[in-house]
Design a protein around this motif. Structure first.
Motif, PDB file in Angstrom:
ATOM      1  N   TYR A  93       0.824  -1.211   0.000  1.00  0.00           N
ATOM      2  CA  TYR A  93       0.000   0.000   0.000  1.00  0.00           C
ATOM      3  C   TYR A  93       0.856   1.258   0.000  1.00  0.00           C
ATOM      4  N   ALA A  96       2.377   1.664  -3.464  1.00  0.00           N
ATOM      5  CA  ALA A  96       1.354   2.086  -4.425  1.00  0.00           C
ATOM      6  C   ALA A  96       1.030   3.567  -4.238  1.00  0.00           C
ATOM      7  N   TYR A  98       2.992   5.838  -2.900  1.00  0.00           N
ATOM      8  CA  TYR A  98       4.173   6.587  -3.345  1.00  0.00           C
ATOM      9  C   TYR A  98       4.182   6.718  -4.872  1.00  0.00           C
ATOM     10  N   LEU A  99       3.886   5.629  -5.573  1.00  0.00           N
ATOM     11  CA  LEU A  99       3.906   5.666  -7.036  1.00  0.00           C
ATOM     12  C   LEU A  99       2.839   6.598  -7.599  1.00  0.00           C
ATOM     13  N   ILE A 100       1.681   6.637  -6.966  1.00  0.00           N
ATOM     14  CA  ILE A 100       0.624   7.542  -7.424  1.00  0.00           C
ATOM     15  C   ILE A 100       1.040   8.994  -7.194  1.00  0.00           C
ATOM     16  N   SER A 103       3.733   9.917  -9.602  1.00  0.00           N
ATOM     17  CA  SER A 103       3.194  10.161 -10.945  1.00  0.00           C
ATOM     18  C   SER A 103       2.606  11.565 -11.061  1.00  0.00           C
ATOM     19  N   SER A 130       4.583   4.160 -13.650  1.00  0.00           N
ATOM     20  CA  SER A 130       4.357   4.280 -12.207  1.00  0.00           C
ATOM     21  C   SER A 130       2.882   4.068 -11.860  1.00  0.00           C
ATOM     22  N   THR A 131       2.002   4.623 -12.661  1.00  0.00           N
ATOM     23  CA  THR A 131       0.568   4.472 -12.405  1.00  0.00           C
ATOM     24  C   THR A 131       0.135   3.012 -12.559  1.00  0.00           C
ATOM     25  N   ALA A 134       1.457   0.970  -9.681  1.00  0.00           N
ATOM     26  CA  ALA A 134       0.671   1.227  -8.469  1.00  0.00           C
ATOM     27  C   ALA A 134      -0.612   0.393  -8.473  1.00  0.00           C
TER      28      ALA A 134
END
Length: 179
Positions: A93, A96, A98-100, A103, A130-131, A134
């Motif tokens: 979580y 995910a 962090y990646l959002i 982005s 990245s999206t 995630a």
């Protein structure tokens, strides 16, 4: 026949087998790999990307993104290796999220770069990648569905690896035995 492509096909098949028969270990490996990638991305942001344009808000955005990347990456690599198994789901979580956020910050930075007249095409792949990653991490965090998803992806990776080997073997030339 290019031996490097045969090697890639074999490697993909082995990775696919890991995904198929040991999805929990695969999830752990993905968390650590994404953590290492986040650390490297943060370092790149701080030392390369931040100095692309002189805009103060751009520099501040990239600085924040770089620091967050390094911190989250270190947590993703160190914490799961030292804490109980329940931390893996939490790390999925966190990564995910962090990646959002990454982005969104990358999209803002890309707009700033585009406004300065520089090429932004290389950055779109990172935003989309990245999206998508995630979303995959969020799907992997649901125990039953995540394991099924990983196993399905494992089968696809195995088939892709076998396909590469088959393609190389089928298209080899009689005198072509170099890399």
């Amino acid at each position: 026949m290019r031996k490097s492509f045969i090697g890639i096909g074999i490697l993909l098949s082995v990775v696919g087998l890991l995904m198929l028969f040991s999805p929990d270990a695969w999830i752990k490996a993905v968390v650590i790999i994404v953590g290492i990638a986040a650390i490297l991305n943060g370092i790149f942001n701080l030392f390369q990307l931040r100095n692309m344009i002189l805009d103060r808000s751009y520099k501040r955005t990239i600085l924040i993104r770089g620091i967050i990347s390094i911190i989250i990456g270190l947590i993703a690599v160190i914490m799961p290796l030292t804490v109980a198994a329940s931390i893996w789901a939490i790390m999925l979580y966190i990564l995910a999220g962090y990646l959002i956020i990454s982005s969104i910050l990358e999209l803002y930075a890309t707009i700033k770069i585009k406004n300065s007249g520089l090429d932004t095409k290389p950055f779109y792949g990172e935003i989309i990648g990245s999206t998508v990653l995630a979303i995959v991490l969020l799907l992997m965090s649901t125990k039953g569905f995540g394991l099924i998803l990983i196993r399905i992806l494992g089968i696809l990776v195995i088939l892709f690896g076998i396909g590469i080997i088959f393609w190389e073997y089928k298209n080899k030339k009689k005198s072509d035995f170099q890399d």
